[in-house]
Scaffold this motif. Structure first.
Motif, PDB file in Angstrom:
ATOM      1  N   PRO A   3      13.838  35.279  62.935  1.00 10.50           N
ATOM      2  CA  PRO A   3      13.809  35.107  61.475  1.00 10.50           C
ATOM      3  C   PRO A   3      15.062  34.424  60.930  1.00 10.50           C
ATOM      4  N   GLY A   4      15.017  34.138  59.620  1.00 10.12           N
ATOM      5  CA  GLY A   4      16.195  33.666  58.902  1.00 10.12           C
ATOM      6  C   GLY A   4      16.363  32.167  58.829  1.00 10.12           C
ATOM      7  N   TYR A   5      15.269  31.414  58.837  1.00 10.42           N
ATOM      8  CA  TYR A   5      15.356  29.949  58.863  1.00 10.42           C
ATOM      9  C   TYR A   5      14.963  29.329  57.523  1.00 10.42           C
ATOM     10  N   ASP A   6      15.621  28.224  57.231  1.00 14.95           N
ATOM     11  CA  ASP A   6      15.336  27.487  55.995  1.00 14.95           C
ATOM     12  C   ASP A   6      14.088  26.623  56.131  1.00 14.95           C
ATOM     13  N   ALA A   7      13.753  26.269  57.359  1.00 17.95           N
ATOM     14  CA  ALA A   7      12.587  25.412  57.586  1.00 17.95           C
ATOM     15  C   ALA A   7      12.104  25.590  59.015  1.00 17.95           C
ATOM     16  N   VAL A   8      10.811  25.307  59.199  1.00 14.37           N
ATOM     17  CA  VAL A   8      10.209  25.225  60.531  1.00 14.37           C
ATOM     18  C   VAL A   8       9.682  23.807  60.703  1.00 14.37           C
ATOM     19  N   TRP A   9       9.929  23.224  61.863  1.00 14.92           N
ATOM     20  CA  TRP A   9       9.501  21.852  62.159  1.00 14.92           C
ATOM     21  C   TRP A   9       8.562  21.866  63.355  1.00 14.92           C
ATOM     22  N   MET A  10       7.406  21.194  63.205  1.00 15.71           N
ATOM     23  CA  MET A  10       6.458  21.042  64.308  1.00 15.71           C
ATOM     24  C   MET A  10       5.954  19.607  64.317  1.00 15.71           C
ATOM     25  N   SER A  11       6.288  18.879  65.366  1.00 18.31           N
ATOM     26  CA  SER A  11       5.897  17.471  65.494  1.00 18.31           C
ATOM     27  C   SER A  11       4.943  17.294  66.665  1.00 18.31           C
ATOM     28  N   GLN A  12       3.764  16.715  66.383  1.00 14.68           N
ATOM     29  CA  GLN A  12       2.781  16.462  67.443  1.00 14.68           C
ATOM     30  C   GLN A  12       2.584  17.721  68.278  1.00 14.68           C
ATOM     31  N   PHE A  13       2.532  18.853  67.613  1.00 22.58           N
ATOM     32  CA  PHE A  13       2.492  20.141  68.299  1.00 22.58           C
ATOM     33  C   PHE A  13       1.211  20.911  68.022  1.00 22.58           C
ATOM     34  N   LEU A  14       0.843  21.044  66.765  1.00 22.68           N
ATOM     35  CA  LEU A  14      -0.301  21.883  66.432  1.00 22.68           C
ATOM     36  C   LEU A  14      -1.626  21.282  66.881  1.00 22.68           C
ATOM     37  N   ASP A  15      -1.640  19.970  67.177  1.00 25.80           N
ATOM     38  CA  ASP A  15      -2.861  19.391  67.746  1.00 25.80           C
ATOM     39  C   ASP A  15      -3.131  19.933  69.148  1.00 25.80           C
ATOM     40  N   ILE A  17      -3.810  27.725  65.608  1.00 22.23           N
ATOM     41  CA  ILE A  17      -2.964  27.126  64.569  1.00 22.23           C
ATOM     42  C   ILE A  17      -2.663  28.150  63.484  1.00 22.23           C
ATOM     43  N   ILE A  18      -3.680  28.888  63.086  1.00 20.01           N
ATOM     44  CA  ILE A  18      -3.494  29.899  62.039  1.00 20.01           C
ATOM     45  C   ILE A  18      -2.491  30.950  62.497  1.00 20.01           C
ATOM     46  N   SER A  19      -2.631  31.425  63.734  1.00 21.55           N
ATOM     47  CA  SER A  19      -1.703  32.430  64.262  1.00 21.55           C
ATOM     48  C   SER A  19      -0.268  31.907  64.290  1.00 21.55           C
ATOM     49  N   ILE A  20      -0.089  30.679  64.746  1.00 23.19           N
ATOM     50  CA  ILE A  20       1.254  30.093  64.818  1.00 23.19           C
ATOM     51  C   ILE A  20       1.840  29.927  63.420  1.00 23.19           C
ATOM     52  N   MET A  21       1.025  29.437  62.484  1.00 22.89           N
ATOM     53  CA  MET A  21       1.500  29.255  61.108  1.00 22.89           C
ATOM     54  C   MET A  21       1.914  30.585  60.487  1.00 22.89           C
ATOM     55  N   GLU A  22       1.123  31.620  60.705  1.00 20.77           N
ATOM     56  CA  GLU A  22       1.453  32.929  60.128  1.00 20.77           C
ATOM     57  C   GLU A  22       2.784  33.434  60.671  1.00 20.77           C
ATOM     58  N   ARG A  23       3.012  33.279  61.955  1.00 19.61           N
ATOM     59  CA  ARG A  23       4.277  33.730  62.542  1.00 19.61           C
ATOM     60  C   ARG A  23       5.448  32.851  62.108  1.00 19.61           C
ATOM     61  N   CYS A  24       5.187  31.567  61.864  1.00 15.94           N
ATOM     62  CA  CYS A  24       6.228  30.693  61.315  1.00 15.94           C
ATOM     63  C   CYS A  24       6.634  31.175  59.929  1.00 15.94           C
ATOM     64  N   GLY A  25       5.637  31.605  59.144  1.00 15.57           N
ATOM     65  CA  GLY A  25       5.934  32.115  57.809  1.00 15.57           C
ATOM     66  C   GLY A  25       6.867  33.304  57.840  1.00 15.57           C
ATOM     67  N   GLN A  26       6.732  34.157  58.854  1.00 15.35           N
ATOM     68  CA  GLN A  26       7.600  35.329  58.982  1.00 15.35           C
ATOM     69  C   GLN A  26       9.024  34.953  59.378  1.00 15.35           C
ATOM     70  N   ALA A  27       9.192  33.752  59.939  1.00 20.00           N
ATOM     71  CA  ALA A  27      10.528  33.303  60.349  1.00 20.00           C
ATOM     72  C   ALA A  27      11.299  32.644  59.218  1.00 20.00           C
TER      73      ALA A  27
END
Length: 359
Positions: free
Chosen positions: A250-262, A269-279
C-alpha cells in the motif's frame, strides 16, 4: 469504434483470391521468411537491373532447386517480379518483408514463439487453456517461462514486446508525471525487463518505483537496473498477480500497467484492478496503457492487434486477448473505477486510460 468492418469491400474475384492466400497461409509465411533469411531478397534488391536464377544461386549458396521453388512461390505472393529474360526484381511487398521494422518484428515473433503452438489452437479454443504452450515449455502461462526461453525465442519475444512500448513510453511519460498528478511513489504491475522504471527514474529525479512481477521476471528487471546503478530508487515485489490472495503493497500515488492487462481474462482484470485500488493513496490513480483494436487509425494496425489475440489464446494463457475497448472498459467499471481521462493515438497503436476509484 472503427468502421473498417462495416461492409464487405472485396469483389467476388478478389475475395476468392484472398481466400486462397488464407488457405495457403503457413506455406506463404514460411516462403516469405526463407526468402528473407536466406538472403535471396537482398541479392535481388542489390541488382537494380535484375538478376537471373543462376546469379542468385551463386551469391546465396542456396541450392538451385530450393531457390527456384522459393522464387516461384514468391511470384504469386507478389514478393518479386520476373521479366521475359528470367531476371528477377524486388517487388514492393518483398521490400517491406526485407526492411519494414514492424513486419520483421511480427515475423520473428510468429516464427519463434507462435508457429508450432498454433497447431493446437482448436484445443485451446475448446478448453480455454494455452494448449500450444507445450511447444515452448511446461509452464502454466508463457510469462512463467520467459526467463527460461531459448535465446532466440527470448530475443523475438522481448523485441516484439518492446517495439511498441519503446515508441509509446517517451510520449506518455509527460502525461503520467505532470506536476498536478503529484506522483512520488509509483507501483508498476508487470515490470517486464524494467524499461518503464528506468525511463521514469530518468524523466523524474524524485519518483520511486516498486515493480510487481513474477519472480523470474522481477529478477531480470533487477539485474538490468542493478547494472545501471539505480536500485536505490527501484524496489521489487516478486509475486504472482493471478493469485487473488496476493495483496499489493500500500501507500502509492499511482499504479502503472503497460501492455499488461491484455494478458488476463475479464474476471482477472477485475481482481487485479480491485487490488490495485487497495494499494493507492486517497487521490491516487491507475494508469493503463493498452492497444485496442477498435481504436486504431489504420486498418493494418487493427489487423495486427486482432491476430495477436490468437497468440494469447493458443500459447500465452488461453483466456485473454487484445481487447475491444468496450469490453475492457466494462471490466474497469465492474472493478469500481471510473475513467477520468483517455488519450488515444499514442505511438503506433496505444491508448492511455487514467482511472480513479469510484466513491
Amino acid at each position: 469504434m472503427t468502421n473498417f468492418y462495416a461492409k464487405d469491400k472485396r469483389s467476388a474475384i478478389d475475395a476468392k483470391h484472398h481466400a486462397q492466400v488464407i488457405a495457403h497461409g503457413p506455406i506463404v509465411f514460411q516462403v516469405a521468411r526463407l526468402l528473407r533469411d536466406k538472403g535471396i531478397l537482398k541479392v535481388i534488391e542489390n541488382h537494380k537491373t535484375g538478376i537471373n536464377l543462376a546469379g542468385i544461386v551463386e551469391q546465396t549458396k542456396v541450392p538451385e532447386y530450393g531457390t527456384r521453388v522459393l522464387l516461384e512461390a514468391g511470384l504469386g505472393m507478389e514478393m518479386v517480379t520476373v521479366d521475359e529474360d528470367g531476371k528477377y526484381y524486388l517487388a514492393k511487398t518483398g521490400y517491406f518483408i526485407l526492411h519494414d521494422p514492424l513486419t520483421n518484428v511480427n515475423m520473428n515473433f510468429v516464427q519463434d514463439i507462435c508457429y508450432k503452438g498454433l497447431f493446437h489452437l482448436e484445443e485451446a479454443i475448446d478448453t480455454g487453456k494455452p494448449a500450444g504452450l507445450k511447444e515452448l515449455g511446461s509452464w502454466n502461462t508463457v510469462y512463467e517461462g520467459l526467463s527460461q526461453l531459448q535465446p532466440q525465442q527470448q530475443k523475438s519475444w522481448f523485441e516484439y514486446d518492446h517495439f511498441f512500448s519503446d515508441i509509446a513510453f517517451p510520449l506518455v511519460l509527460k502525461h503520467i508525471y505532470k506536476p498536478e498528478n503529484h506522483i512520488k511513489k509509483l507501483l508498476e504491475i508487470g515490470g517486464n525487463t524494467g524499461k518503464w522504471a528506468l525511463a521514469s527514474t530518468k524523466f523524474d529525479q524524485d519518483v520511486r518505483i516498486t515493480i510487481v512481477d513474477l519472480p523470474g521476471q522481477a529478477a531480470m528487471a533487477r539485474k538490468n537496473i542493478e547494472n545501471l546503478g539505480l536500485t536505490e530508487r527501484v524496489d521489487f515485489y516478486p509475486a504472482n498477480v493471478l493469485d487473488e490472495s496476493v495483496q499489493f503493497p500500500p501507500g502509492y500515488d499511482a499504479v502503472w500497467m503497460s501492455q499488461f492487462l491484455d494478458c488476463f481474462s475479464e474476471d482477472e482484470i477485475i481482481s487485479i484492478m480491485e487490488r490495485c485500488g487497495q494499494a493507492l493513496n486517497g487521490e491516487g490513480a491507475i494508469y493503463i496503457l493498452e492497444a485496442f483494436w477498435d481504436n486504431q487509425r489504420f486498418e493494418t494496425a487493427a489487423f495486427c492487434i486482432q491476430q495477436l489475440s490468437i497468440y494469447f489464446t493458443a500459447i500465452a494463457n488461453g483466456n485473454s486477448q487484445m481487447y475491444d475497448s468496450r469490453v475492457f472498459k466494462k471490466a474497469i467499471d465492474r472493478a469500481g473505477f471510473d475513467i477520468v481521462e483517455e488519450i488515444s493515438g499514442i505511438g503506433l497503436s496505444h491508448t492511455l486510460l487514467k482511472c480513479k476509484k469510484r466513491k
